[in-house]
Design a protein around this motif. Structure first.
Motif, PDB file in Angstrom:
ATOM      1  N   HIS A   1      -5.473   6.379  -0.953  1.00  0.00           N
ATOM      2  CA  HIS A   1      -5.611   5.065  -0.328  1.00  0.00           C
ATOM      3  C   HIS A   1      -6.605   4.190  -1.084  1.00  0.00           C
ATOM      4  O   HIS A   1      -6.324   3.022  -1.372  1.00  0.00           O
ATOM      5  N   PHE A   2      -7.779   4.743  -1.392  1.00  0.00           N
ATOM      6  CA  PHE A   2      -8.791   3.937  -2.069  1.00  0.00           C
ATOM      7  C   PHE A   2      -8.348   3.594  -3.485  1.00  0.00           C
ATOM      8  O   PHE A   2      -8.658   2.505  -3.988  1.00  0.00           O
ATOM      9  N   LYS A   3      -7.634   4.490  -4.151  1.00  0.00           N
ATOM     10  CA  LYS A   3      -7.131   4.177  -5.491  1.00  0.00           C
ATOM     11  C   LYS A   3      -6.107   3.047  -5.434  1.00  0.00           C
ATOM     12  O   LYS A   3      -6.050   2.205  -6.332  1.00  0.00           O
ATOM     13  N   SER A   4      -5.288   3.013  -4.378  1.00  0.00           N
ATOM     14  CA  SER A   4      -4.331   1.923  -4.200  1.00  0.00           C
ATOM     15  C   SER A   4      -5.064   0.597  -4.001  1.00  0.00           C
ATOM     16  O   SER A   4      -4.725  -0.422  -4.627  1.00  0.00           O
TER      17      SER A   4
ATOM     18  N   ASP B   1       0.814  -1.201   0.000  1.00  0.00           N
ATOM     19  CA  ASP B   1       0.000   0.000   0.000  1.00  0.00           C
ATOM     20  C   ASP B   1       0.862   1.272   0.000  1.00  0.00           C
ATOM     21  O   ASP B   1       0.783   2.092   0.909  1.00  0.00           O
ATOM     22  N   PHE B   2       1.674   1.419  -1.042  1.00  0.00           N
ATOM     23  CA  PHE B   2       2.392   2.675  -1.276  1.00  0.00           C
ATOM     24  C   PHE B   2       1.430   3.603  -2.017  1.00  0.00           C
ATOM     25  O   PHE B   2       1.523   3.813  -3.226  1.00  0.00           O
TER      26      PHE B   2
ATOM     27  N   ALA C   1       1.702  -1.487  -6.835  1.00  0.00           N
ATOM     28  CA  ALA C   1       3.010  -1.469  -6.175  1.00  0.00           C
ATOM     29  C   ALA C   1       3.362  -2.920  -5.872  1.00  0.00           C
ATOM     30  O   ALA C   1       2.983  -3.467  -4.833  1.00  0.00           O
ATOM     31  N   ASP C   2       4.074  -3.549  -6.791  1.00  0.00           N
ATOM     32  CA  ASP C   2       4.199  -4.997  -6.752  1.00  0.00           C
ATOM     33  C   ASP C   2       5.350  -5.472  -5.871  1.00  0.00           C
ATOM     34  O   ASP C   2       6.085  -4.683  -5.276  1.00  0.00           O
TER      35      ASP C   2
END
Length: 346
Positions: A300-303, A124-125, A319-320
């Motif tokens: 945050h929600f887009k992540s 969660d970057f 963000a793998d």
């Protein structure tokens, strides 16, 4: 994969509530079935607040009974490695809070386990998912800034030591502001730059305030057991000749209450990240090439959305696990360089 996916959350703290559960509950194609916390009363209270049918203190029991497809890992940093590997071993896709782990070796093992299992592992970057970040990444690829040779990333607080959780405990966190807030601006900067290969890292860390004061804008802490740094200043040198300077602090006597931004200096134009602003000069006149008035705060929600859509098979960027390993490697090199007072070659 058209059926509803079953979701479980491990760690019933603030970020699990305000980000992970809040997002999952907005989707009709997901079923939030369980929450796990080492304190069963907290797990039960979390489950009751969000209408989650099952609460556990033991993750193994949760996997046996609930068989989730997706797991969010929201535990203290020290436990990320264990919980991610367990989730992958139980056939789950995983969204893990940052940092990936405590060491690069752990992050590499988590990456390799995800590859072997054929499962998605994301971190969660969230700052890289802002519209501002994507705009600058696109302009970087288009060559608008030219060769970017100096980047400055700042995640600074004047008196922002967290007074809750384990943020001042190095054994459980792995460090202070660098691994908590600095890592976010570091990731955003590296994402916009396209993760250039790193040649060398040098750094200095300071512990001047947290062991002497006991309260700030985010509550109180015990200075006698404040074991993390107050501030870190690092320089990352790339093989392409550019540098990235990182400044981060929980407590630092700066003018502003806080500064969270990244500045890029190229030979054609420069840019700042939040809000995205691209600028140059023409015949001595200052020129704005592009400017957003307000920074995108729905990060945050887009992540979370990108992660779920990726699990669903959509061709969206996350963000793998590999990028998580690279960021963890940089964080470790910065701490090592600061500890030994020498540059670290990568």
């Amino acid at each position: 994969m058209n059926r509803k996916l079953r979701v479980a959350i491990i760690g019933g703290g603030q970020v699990a509530e305000t980000v992970h559960a809040s997002y999952y509950l907005t989707r009709e194609d997901l079923d939030l079935v369980a929450v796990v916390d080492s304190h069963i009363d907290r797990a039960k209270a979390f489950a009751e607040r969000h209408g989650i049918p099952h609460a556990f203190s033991d993750a193994a029991e949760m996997y046996l009974q609930c068989q989730p497809d997706i797991v969010s890992v929201c535990t203290p940093n020290r436990f990320h490695h264990q919980h991610v590997l367990e989730a992958l071993g139980n056939g789950c896709h995983v969204m893990c809070e940052k940092p990936p782990a405590m060491t690069p070796e752990q992050a590499a093992e988590m990456r390799d386990a995800a590859r072997s299992a054929g499962k998605v592992l994301a971190y969660d970057f969230h700052h890289r998912f802002a519209s501002d970040t994507q705009l600058l990444r696109d302009e970087m690829v288009a060559g608008t800034l030219g060769e970017v040779y100096v980047t400055t990333a700042k995640a600074l607080r004047r008196c922002g030591v967290p007074g809750w959780g384990v943020f001042t405990n190095k054994e459980l966190q792995g460090g202070g502001p660098l691994i908590d807030i600095g890592i976010h601006m570091l990731d955003a900067a590296m994402y916009v730059l396209g993760f250039p290969a790193v040649r060398r890292v040098s750094a200095n860390a300071f512990q001047k305030i947290g062991t002497h004061k006991h309260c700030g804008q985010f509550g109180e802490w015990d200075p006698a057991v404040f074991t993390v740094e107050d501030a870190v200043f690092a320089t990352i040198e790339f093989h392409n000749g550019g540098i990235l300077r990182l400044e981060t602090s929980f407590a630092l006597n700066i003018a502003a209450q806080s500064v969270f931004n990244v500045e890029f200096c190229g030979d054609k134009a420069g840019a700042t990240l939040f809000p995205a602003h691209i600028y140059t000069d023409e015949a001595g006149e200052l020129v704005t090439l592009s400017q957003r008035e307000v920074a995108d705060d729905n990060r945050h929600f887009k992540s979370m959305h990108a992660f779920v859509e990726h699990v669903r098979g959509a061709p969206v960027s996350i963000a793998d696990a590999e990028q998580g390993f690279l960021i963890q490697q940089l964080v470790a090199a910065i701490y090592l360089a600061a500890e030994h007072g020498t540059s670290i070659d990568l």
